[in-house]
Motif scaffolding. Sequence first.
Motif, PDB file in Angstrom:
ATOM      1  N   UNK A  65      56.724  -5.154  31.530  1.00 42.24           N
ATOM      2  CA  UNK A  65      55.966  -6.292  32.030  1.00 42.24           C
ATOM      3  C   UNK A  65      56.151  -7.490  31.099  1.00 42.24           C
ATOM      4  N   UNK A  66      56.130  -7.271  29.795  1.00 44.78           N
ATOM      5  CA  UNK A  66      56.345  -8.348  28.826  1.00 44.78           C
ATOM      6  C   UNK A  66      57.800  -8.425  28.419  1.00 44.78           C
ATOM      7  N   UNK A  67      58.183  -9.548  27.837  1.00 40.99           N
ATOM      8  CA  UNK A  67      59.565  -9.767  27.429  1.00 40.99           C
ATOM      9  C   UNK A  67      60.019  -8.764  26.369  1.00 40.99           C
ATOM     10  N   UNK A  68      59.166  -8.473  25.375  1.00 37.82           N
ATOM     11  CA  UNK A  68      59.540  -7.511  24.331  1.00 37.82           C
ATOM     12  C   UNK A  68      59.794  -6.132  24.921  1.00 37.82           C
ATOM     13  N   UNK A  69      58.902  -5.701  25.825  1.00 32.69           N
ATOM     14  CA  UNK A  69      59.069  -4.393  26.462  1.00 32.69           C
ATOM     15  C   UNK A  69      60.329  -4.357  27.304  1.00 32.69           C
TER      16      UNK A  69
END
Length: 160
Positions: A65-69
Amino acid sequence: MTSKTTGRLAAAVLVAAMSAGMAGGAWAQASGGTTSDMSSAGNTNGGGLPQIQQQGDVSYTSGGVGLDESRALLREQAHWPLSLRFTGPTADYLSGVHVRIVDGKGGEALSTESMGPYMLVKLPPGSYTVYAKYKDQEKKQAVTIAGPGKAKAAFHWNIQ
């Protein structure tokens, strides 16, 4: 107390607190402890990779969902036998997709819900059918697991 002594004391307290935290995490892993927190925050995998889950002999992780993930999952897919991607209209990323993987003999290898648009799965080599259901629409794809980074399947729905 001098500022030098205060600094040493603060450093010693910090080291002791960090050591206790790490030992506690190691104890939870060694004792078979599990967590219901499936977010990447505070996981033990590092690098933004979501928590690795276990179902029988199958390990899996999902998220993005997030950019890092997202970056972590894309980077790691070369090390996992199967990578799945779930998208909706206009290539929107989806979460909450029910995933069921059935082996060549009809046995269920995995049944879970994705926590994001990417899912990585460790399965033994063989032939499988992946069923992915979003809302009331189920799709399926046959995959052959031959080794890490080899099998990929993308599922796309035109429903919101």
